[in-house]
Scaffold this active site. Structure first.
Site, PDB file in Angstrom:
ATOM      1  CG  ASP A 122      48.647   5.523  24.709  1.00 29.04           C
ATOM      2  OD1 ASP A 122      47.832   5.794  23.799  1.00 29.04           O
ATOM      3  OD2 ASP A 122      49.424   6.366  25.203  1.00 29.04           O
ATOM      4  CG  ASP A 164      48.347   6.763  20.177  1.00 27.79           C
ATOM      5  OD1 ASP A 164      47.816   6.000  20.994  1.00 27.79           O
ATOM      6  OD2 ASP A 164      48.160   7.995  20.171  1.00 27.79           O
ATOM      7  CD1 TRP A 177      46.842  11.259  17.961  1.00 27.72           C
ATOM      8  CD2 TRP A 177      48.840  12.246  17.903  1.00 27.72           C
ATOM      9  NE1 TRP A 177      47.768  10.377  18.463  1.00 27.72           N
ATOM     10  CE2 TRP A 177      49.000  10.951  18.446  1.00 27.72           C
ATOM     11  CE3 TRP A 177      49.973  13.050  17.780  1.00 27.72           C
ATOM     12  CZ2 TRP A 177      50.230  10.443  18.863  1.00 27.72           C
ATOM     13  CZ3 TRP A 177      51.202  12.547  18.193  1.00 27.72           C
ATOM     14  CH2 TRP A 177      51.327  11.266  18.725  1.00 27.72           C
ATOM     15  CB  THR A 195      48.390  18.782  18.412  1.00 31.87           C
ATOM     16  OG1 THR A 195      48.205  17.386  18.133  1.00 31.87           O
ATOM     17  CG2 THR A 195      47.702  19.131  19.712  1.00 31.87           C
ATOM     18  CD  GLU A 238      45.614   9.268  25.053  1.00 28.32           C
ATOM     19  OE1 GLU A 238      45.894  10.179  24.257  1.00 28.32           O
ATOM     20  OE2 GLU A 238      45.699   8.065  24.750  1.00 28.32           O
ATOM     21  NE  ARG A 254      53.046  16.360  17.191  1.00 27.32           N
ATOM     22  CZ  ARG A 254      51.904  16.278  17.851  1.00 27.32           C
ATOM     23  NH1 ARG A 254      50.766  16.549  17.256  1.00 27.32           N
ATOM     24  NH2 ARG A 254      51.871  15.905  19.104  1.00 27.32           N
TER      25      ARG A 254
HETATM   26 CA    CA Z   1      47.224   7.740  22.834  1.00 29.36          CA
END
Ligand code: CA
Length: 582
Positions: free
Chosen positions: A303, A305, A243, A177, A195, A133
């Site tokens: 999930d 996030d 992340w 990332t 994950e 990114r």
């Molecule tokens: Ca996730």
């Protein structure tokens, strides 16, 4: 235009002739004082992450004249998700695989590029493609995080490696990332791996020497407050990855960083809130000490996030000034928190049909979960669950106009099914996927993506721009009253910030899952974005792959030298050898 405004112009529009590399890099003071500048020095432009530019040359009345002025390939058929950084006439950007490029930002001449060597087998720890990114810049260095979880400092003028540090052991499931954030002379990085059963953390390095300054785990260790929100040893593989890039409030000396889902996705083996997963953390920038946390989704099983960083905004609610943190979450809600103490102020749904919860507590924001929408480790499929795990709003950064207190929020309305594995099939193994769930996304109507404008003081949605496909691009807002974003059909577009009317569109050739920026050099304003479908977005749409960095400016504007495109070989070592004389 008054005299004061005239005096401001040179600052806003940058130096008349760019020096192109070699000048001093940005200092702490530069990074703090970016608000009035024509460059783009931080991931979110300013530390408050607003992605709001003071530039006004491109405006609603002339944006129809925006044309490409240069473009560049980035050696990739993977997804491109980076935000370019622009300093002193140089545009720094990453392609996939943490490949860093530096260009003359006015004409696209390539100054240097650098690609890391990658270990074999790395692909097994990447949930969502070899994406990156972007870089950060400070002093003599640009900083990049690599897929094998290293932080590398490159000389900003040559691309030569100054130093590199191992952030974490990729073979245990960590990756990196995000774009680093530089604050108070420290490079701050997060890790991916939610994950893969990692234990998430944020780490700070000295920006000059690379010396490690502090590490802050998102999941409290044994004996620390909050560790009792995990049964047994589940905290050790509990996720809470970091992340995305955070935000920074220099006055409060706090970093704001989001955390990912807990691991594994099935929640019945880790009963409890699972602090601090799916949360926002406020961290002392000097010491790494967590000052407060706010958990969006306790005991997350979907999930959801909470990684995308908040926008820091000073607003008024019920007539009272509030230092707010604004975050649009994957769980389907837009949150407004008091960023001084983490107190919940209010939240509003960003999508229709949310069914994993019957609603949030009006005082605390704690969700009341519809337990029939919670997948268990019983081999059964639960569906439909709204929103699907991509959100709501995933990583793509929203933008905010502080003049009007309006946020521009990319949202997706869709559903998912989740099928939990049986307990014997959910075993942690270092470096292996630790989800325990199969999932599938579904559309719930003709429109999945909507760019929506939200007045955070009036708590009112103002307009929306629909897309048949999910949105995965970031947003840019300008003082001139424009909003830029893109879609998976490949269109970059500019809309009137007041009405949502689309005023200009350009087909970039592949899906857009990066974020647009704007900058000025020599009296000319540019808009740039990466085009290249891949990563998560490519799971749902099969547009042609391919990648291009596109840069636009108004037709008819010329700065002379920069536009002349004087040709200089930009990569002598990659050219043919000269004919031997003997
Ligand atoms: Ca996730």
């Amino acid at each position: 235009m008054n005299r004061t405004m005239l005096c401001m112009l040179p600052l806003l529009l940058g130096p008349a002739v760019s020096s192109i590399a070699g000048a001093a890099g940005p200092t702490d003071a530069d990074l703090l004082a970016t608000k009035g500048r024509g460059d783009w020095l931080n991931y979110g432009r300013t530390y408050d992450n607003q992605r709001f530019s003071p530039l006004t040359q491109i405006k609603p009345s002339n944006v129809k004249n925006l044309r490409p002025v240069w473009a560049a390939g980035l050696n990739s058929l993977d997804g491109l998700e980076a935000t370019p950084i622009i300093h002193d006439g140089v545009l720094y950007v990453t392609g996939s695989h943490a490949h860093v490029f530096a260009f003359d930002a006015a004409n696209g001449r390539r100054l240097w590029s650098w690609a890391p060597e990658e270990p074999e087998g790395l692909g097994t720890v990447l949930c969502c493609g070899p994406v990156n990114r972007g870089v950060a810049i400070y002093g003599d260095h640009v900083f990049v995080e690599t897929l094998d979880a290293k932080l590398v400092a490159l000389n900003k003028d040559t691309g030569a490696v100054a130093w590199e540090k191992v952030i974490a052991d990729w073979q245990t499931g960590y990756s990196a990332t995000g774009a680093p954030l530089v604050a108070k002379g420290k490079v701050i990085v997060g890790v991916a791996g939610g994950e893969y059963g990692v234990r998430g953390f944020i780490k700070a390095y000295d920006a000059v020497t690379g010396d490690e300054k502090w590490t802050s785990y998102t999941i409290p260790g044994a004996g620390e407050p909050g560790n009792d929100s995990w049964p047994g040893d589940t905290w050790k593989t509990g996720g809470g990855a970091t992340w995305q890039t955070g935000a920074f409030d220099p006055a409060l000396n706090l970093l704001y960083w989001g955390t990912s889902n807990p691991g594994p996705w099935t929640s019945d083996g880790r009963k409890g809130d699972n602090l601090w997963t799916a949360s926002l953390l406020a961290i002392d920038a000097d010491t790494g000490v967590i000052k407060w946390g706010y958990q969006y989704t306790p005991n997350d099983a979907w999930d959801y996030d909470g990684n995308n960083a908040p926008i820091l905004a000073d607003i008024k609610l019920d007539g009272k000034p509030v230092k707010a943190a604004l975050q649009s979450n994957r769980n389907g809600f837009f949150y407004v928190l008091d960023r001084t103490n983490g107190r919940f102020l209010y939240a509003t749904p960003t999508v229709d049909g949310i069914n994993w919860t019957s609603g949030l507590d009006p005082v605390t924001g704690r969700p009341k979960v519809n337990e029939d929408k919670r997948p268990l480790s019983d081999g059964k499929t639960v569906m439909p669950i709204v929103p699907g795990l991509e959100g709501g709003t995933n990583w793509f950064p929203m933008a905010y106009n502080p003049d009007t207190r309006v946020a521009f929020v990319p949202t997706n309305t869709w559903a998912m099914s989740l099928k939990g594995y049986l307990p014997e099939d959910i075993q942690y193994e270092a470096g292996k996927v630790y989800m325990g769930v199969d999932y599938k996304m579904y559309r719930t109507g003709e429109t999945v993506g909507r760019l929506r404008a939200f007045d955070v003081e009036k708590k009112k949605w103002l307009w929306e721009i629909p897309s048949p496909l999910p949105l995965f691009a970031g947003v840019l807002a300008t003082k001139s009253g424009l909003v830029f974003t893109g879609d998976q059909l490949g269109f970059l577009y500019a809309a009137d910030a007041k009405t949502g009317e689309v005023l200009w569109r350009f087909q970039t050739g592949s899906g857009l899952n990066a974020s647009p920026v704007t900058y000025a050099i020599g009296g000319k304003q540019y808009v740039a974005i990466l085009s290249g479908l891949g990563g998560d977005p490519s799971f749902y749409y099969s547009a042609p792959k391919g990648n291009t960095l596109w840069v636009f400016a108004l037709e008819g504007l010329s700065t002379g030298k920069a536009d002349a495109g004087e040709w200089k070989p930009d990569a002598i070592p990659e050219m043919l050898d000269p004919l031997p004389t003997r």
